[in-house]
Design an enzyme around this catalytic site. Sequence first.
Site, PDB file in Angstrom:
ATOM      1  N   HIS A 383     -47.606 -14.821 -25.602  1.00 27.60           N
ATOM      2  CA  HIS A 383     -48.341 -14.973 -26.822  1.00 27.60           C
ATOM      3  C   HIS A 383     -49.701 -14.609 -26.659  1.00 27.60           C
ATOM      4  CE1 HIS A 383     -48.871 -17.220 -30.848  1.00 27.60           C
ATOM      5  NE2 HIS A 383     -50.221 -17.485 -30.311  1.00 27.60           N
ATOM      6  N   GLU A 384     -50.253 -15.566 -25.711  1.00 24.19           N
ATOM      7  CA  GLU A 384     -51.573 -15.163 -25.371  1.00 24.19           C
ATOM      8  C   GLU A 384     -52.054 -13.933 -25.174  1.00 24.19           C
ATOM      9  OE1 GLU A 384     -53.612 -17.268 -26.683  1.00 24.19           O
ATOM     10  OE2 GLU A 384     -52.279 -19.283 -26.964  1.00 24.19           O
TER      11      GLU A 384
END
Length: 592
Positions: A383-384
């Site tokens: 995600h990041e």
Amino acid sequence: MKQRNEVAENLKWKTEHIFADLDEWNALYENVQSRLDFSAYEGKLGEKSCLLECYKKFYAVMYDLEKLYVYAHMRRDENTKDSFFNGLMNKMGSLGVKFSSAVSFMTPELTALDEETLKAYIADPDFKDYDYELKLILKEKPHVLSKETEAVLSLGGQVFGAFRDIFGMIDNADMPFPTVKVNGQKTVVSHGVYGVLLRSPDRKVRKEVFKKYYHAYKSLLNTITATYAGNVNTNVFIAKARKYNSCLEMALAGEDVDISVYKNLLKYAHKALPQLHRYVRQKKQALGLKTMHMYDIYVPTVDDCELELDFEDAFKLVKKGLAPLGEDYTALLQEAHDNGWIDVEETDGKRSGAYSTGVYACKHPYVLLNYQKTTGDVFTIAHELGHAMHTYHSNKYQPQAKADYKIFVAEVASTVNEVLLLKYMLKTSDDQKLRKYLLSYYTDMIKGTLFRQTMFAEFEYVAHEMAANGQPLTDESLSKEYLALNKKYYGKSVVSDEEISYEWARIPHFYNAFYVYKYATGIISAISIAERIYALGAPAVADYKKFLSSGGSDSPVELLKLAGVDLTKKDAYELAMNSFKNALDEYEKIEL
Ligand SMILES: [Zn+2]
């Protein structure tokens, strides 16, 4: 807990890529302070050379301010207890205020320019870095009022914002948090504890928590209704004063999003409700319930399936999952890993959670993690890094003035990565328990981010329509509308308990009207991009990279079209809803 100096160097981000040392930081800070005088341009933005110079100076200062700010907050986040870096953050706060007040004349002055001048600027190649922001100013022009009226409106600013503050006070200070007994221990049901206990396998606990928590809101319902009505009526007032056709139109204009996108979201979510009802039925069956209540809806149906991977293995898994994005993409991931973009470990005082941050002045963005070996943490890495790659590409290919992307698209790249990783793990694992867990992770995410946020969006729409049409917003009318929506969205397999009709009263986002729909359009865009990449391969990846590289150079709806997602048409919605349906199919097939 581990101290920062005990962590291996290769697991820490390298902030020296922004500033070699604090002397450099201090020197730039002094330098920026001496460049905050913009008065020479005030009143002269109608002259081409003045505006051009002003813009250049504005962005040059922004460039350094961001560099100073991001460095200070990254160093502070390494240890939030550190008083030195907290001090630097305070210094940055006041520098930021000085800067905003020095340039506060720009937008009103530009808005006051006549249409011809603005159009000439937009067409002028010298302004090509600023043409999009000038277009937005031109678009807003019909909604800007006379100088006197604007002055009165701005005097009201604090009053207009008061309802959000009042709700915050009710929700945090005055809320009579109930207590329940869990495993013989008295527990206060605060907002955070509520979310945890609603997932409890003990049904009695869930029921009690649910009833008591909502009855606390019910006890404040008159006050909350008056507060929310005040907020909605303020929006109606401002929209009317600014000559917008509706509050929705005003809110979406702020993001440069067409109203048809909002309407499409509601329309296609409604069409897919039979699948959400099926999700609820599946859950009811999995939990073995005769009658299902709203307090059963958050209970996991598959026990947590922790992978227990150490960071290196987790990173390798993420890389494999994101391989469909091409070799250049995975090479960049490796660079992020090898060259100090990522701060991996939890240490004493480190900011919790995870985020990605970018600095236009630095060649690469950064990622903060607190990696703990859970399966969820592996998805957090993906995600990041999605955020980081969006920032990386946009900073690389856009001029500074167009690099920042809007909130509307901010969660797209991160969610694309999660979906790709999930698909990879589903495809390559024959551990049926893990597969079922992943499918429930996916369908829970779609339920929460796509459907629930759309239901919220629909409620806001209804409430604002009622107010605009002169219907009173009462505790009864709002709760009745909310209950009707809850029944419509979740279907007949679950009892829409009386308590759930007060749920609207506890949603802080409702004080930022027409915001939550972006969560839904974001996940829809991400799922359809991921599905498209799986179906079409390289051409879809090439389209997606154009989107990643587009920053905030145009309306976010236009930029998504680069990636093959047209939210003004039905395809993207259908692709996302179909992905949900397929996951429910798969989930049903797995018998443990
Ligand atoms: Zn995110």
